[in-house]
Design a protein around this motif. Structure first.
Motif, PDB file in Angstrom:
ATOM      1  N   ILE A   1      47.378  15.816  20.649  1.00 50.69           N
ATOM      2  CA  ILE A   1      46.122  16.163  19.975  1.00 50.69           C
ATOM      3  C   ILE A   1      46.218  17.441  19.145  1.00 50.69           C
ATOM      4  O   ILE A   1      45.394  17.662  18.264  1.00 50.69           O
ATOM      5  CB  ILE A   1      44.953  16.277  20.981  1.00 50.69           C
ATOM      6  N   ALA A   2      47.225  18.293  19.437  1.00 45.94           N
ATOM      7  CA  ALA A   2      47.340  19.573  18.717  1.00 45.94           C
ATOM      8  C   ALA A   2      48.720  20.167  18.936  1.00 45.94           C
ATOM      9  O   ALA A   2      49.514  19.670  19.732  1.00 45.94           O
ATOM     10  CB  ALA A   2      46.264  20.541  19.210  1.00 45.94           C
TER      11      ALA A   2
ATOM     12  N   VAL B   1      36.634  12.875  21.372  1.00 48.09           N
ATOM     13  CA  VAL B   1      36.602  14.216  20.803  1.00 48.09           C
ATOM     14  C   VAL B   1      35.167  14.504  20.347  1.00 48.09           C
ATOM     15  O   VAL B   1      34.625  13.794  19.508  1.00 48.09           O
ATOM     16  CB  VAL B   1      37.578  14.362  19.612  1.00 48.09           C
TER      17      VAL B   1
ATOM     18  N   ILE C   1      39.660  22.199  20.455  1.00 40.55           N
ATOM     19  CA  ILE C   1      39.289  20.794  20.636  1.00 40.55           C
ATOM     20  C   ILE C   1      38.530  20.689  21.949  1.00 40.55           C
ATOM     21  O   ILE C   1      38.939  21.276  22.955  1.00 40.55           O
ATOM     22  CB  ILE C   1      40.534  19.882  20.687  1.00 40.55           C
TER      23      ILE C   1
ATOM     24  N   SER D   1      40.129  14.422  15.195  1.00 37.90           N
ATOM     25  CA  SER D   1      38.848  14.783  14.595  1.00 37.90           C
ATOM     26  C   SER D   1      37.702  14.373  15.502  1.00 37.90           C
ATOM     27  O   SER D   1      37.864  13.511  16.379  1.00 37.90           O
ATOM     28  CB  SER D   1      38.682  14.069  13.248  1.00 37.90           C
ATOM     29  N   GLU D   2      36.543  14.972  15.272  1.00 27.01           N
ATOM     30  CA  GLU D   2      35.352  14.609  16.035  1.00 27.01           C
ATOM     31  C   GLU D   2      35.109  13.112  15.920  1.00 27.01           C
ATOM     32  O   GLU D   2      35.245  12.523  14.854  1.00 27.01           O
ATOM     33  CB  GLU D   2      34.140  15.381  15.527  1.00 27.01           C
TER      34      GLU D   2
ATOM     35  N   ASN E   1      44.952  26.858  19.238  1.00 25.25           N
ATOM     36  CA  ASN E   1      45.905  25.935  18.628  1.00 25.25           C
ATOM     37  C   ASN E   1      46.235  26.362  17.205  1.00 25.25           C
ATOM     38  O   ASN E   1      45.439  26.994  16.525  1.00 25.25           O
ATOM     39  CB  ASN E   1      45.315  24.515  18.625  1.00 25.25           C
TER      40      ASN E   1
ATOM     41  N   ILE F   1      37.086  17.604  24.441  1.00 26.38           N
ATOM     42  CA  ILE F   1      37.074  16.162  24.707  1.00 26.38           C
ATOM     43  C   ILE F   1      36.110  15.879  25.848  1.00 26.38           C
ATOM     44  O   ILE F   1      36.172  16.528  26.898  1.00 26.38           O
ATOM     45  CB  ILE F   1      38.481  15.634  25.051  1.00 26.38           C
TER      46      ILE F   1
ATOM     47  N   LEU G   1      45.370  21.142  14.511  1.00 20.20           N
ATOM     48  CA  LEU G   1      44.588  20.120  15.198  1.00 20.20           C
ATOM     49  C   LEU G   1      44.952  18.752  14.632  1.00 20.20           C
ATOM     50  O   LEU G   1      44.992  18.577  13.416  1.00 20.20           O
ATOM     51  CB  LEU G   1      43.090  20.390  15.023  1.00 20.20           C
TER      52      LEU G   1
ATOM     53  N   TYR H   1      34.352  17.894  19.600  1.00 23.92           N
ATOM     54  CA  TYR H   1      34.497  19.040  18.710  1.00 23.92           C
ATOM     55  C   TYR H   1      35.963  19.222  18.360  1.00 23.92           C
ATOM     56  O   TYR H   1      36.832  19.138  19.230  1.00 23.92           O
ATOM     57  CB  TYR H   1      33.965  20.331  19.360  1.00 23.92           C
ATOM     58  N   SER H   2      36.224  19.473  17.088  1.00 24.76           N
ATOM     59  CA  SER H   2      37.563  19.793  16.614  1.00 24.76           C
ATOM     60  C   SER H   2      37.389  20.726  15.423  1.00 24.76           C
ATOM     61  O   SER H   2      36.913  20.307  14.369  1.00 24.76           O
ATOM     62  CB  SER H   2      38.306  18.510  16.211  1.00 24.76           C
TER      63      SER H   2
ATOM     64  N   LYS I   1      41.673  27.672  16.803  1.00 28.04           N
ATOM     65  CA  LYS I   1      41.386  26.258  16.559  1.00 28.04           C
ATOM     66  C   LYS I   1      41.226  25.585  17.920  1.00 28.04           C
ATOM     67  O   LYS I   1      42.094  25.705  18.781  1.00 28.04           O
ATOM     68  CB  LYS I   1      42.501  25.618  15.745  1.00 28.04           C
TER      69      LYS I   1
END
Length: 165
Positions: A140-141, A94, A108, A129-130, A123, A110, A126, A96-97, A106
């Motif tokens: 993941i969400a 990840v 993510i 996390s990064e 989303n 990857i 989330l 960015y989250s 929201k």
């Protein structure tokens, strides 16, 4: 890098992708596909091909709008309901989250091997996390009220996710 070095690295990489065994040839594309071609001694028409993709679907929903460069729609928009599970399409990290870009909700991002990125937008919640390492199929969400939007990129260029999923 100079051309000779690039050619040498390419030759080394390709030599590890091809193997020969009696009655069978296995070609392995190490970035995302494994292709197993079993040949017969009679003819090429009786050859059998098995393809195992290393990608999975992000949500269990029908697609509302497909990828279209012509229309400037560089991803897939899904007909999901709120609270559906969003799963990683492939193993990665990840990068960015968060929700800093309001129009994406929201989101993510990857990073996967070989320069691939998967982007999960709109989303509700989330769950990663990064910096987290993610496995293929990991939750993941959860989707939000708006249609879920999914993109893939190869380095910085958008690519059609349906070629991989």
């Amino acid at each position: 890098m100079n051309t000779k070095l690039i050619n040498l690295l390419l030759l080394i990489f390709l030599s590890s992708c091809l193997t020969n065994q009696p009655g069978q040839v296995t070609v392995e594309e190490k970035s995302f596909n494994v292709i197993d071609v079993k040949s017969s001694k009679t003819s090429s028409k009786s050859s059998k091909t098995n393809i195992k993709k290393d990608w999975s679907l992000p949500v269990d929903a029908s697609i509302l709008k497909n990828y279209s460069e012509k229309d400037g729609h560089f991803g897939l928009t899904y007909n999901n309901s709120s609270g559906q599970e969003v799963r990683a399409v492939r193993k990665g990290e990840v990068v960015y989250s968060g929700d800093r870009m309001a129009s994406y909700g929201k989101m993510i991002i990857i990073k996967h091997s070989y320069g691939f990125y998967s982007i999960y937008n709109q989303n509700q919640e989330l769950l990663v996390s990064e910096g987290d390492t993610i496995e293929k199929g990991q939750l993941i969400a959860l989707t939000g009220d708006k249609p879920f939007y999914f993109e893939m990129k190869k380095y910085e260029e958008p690519i059609n996710p349906l070629k991989y999923l």
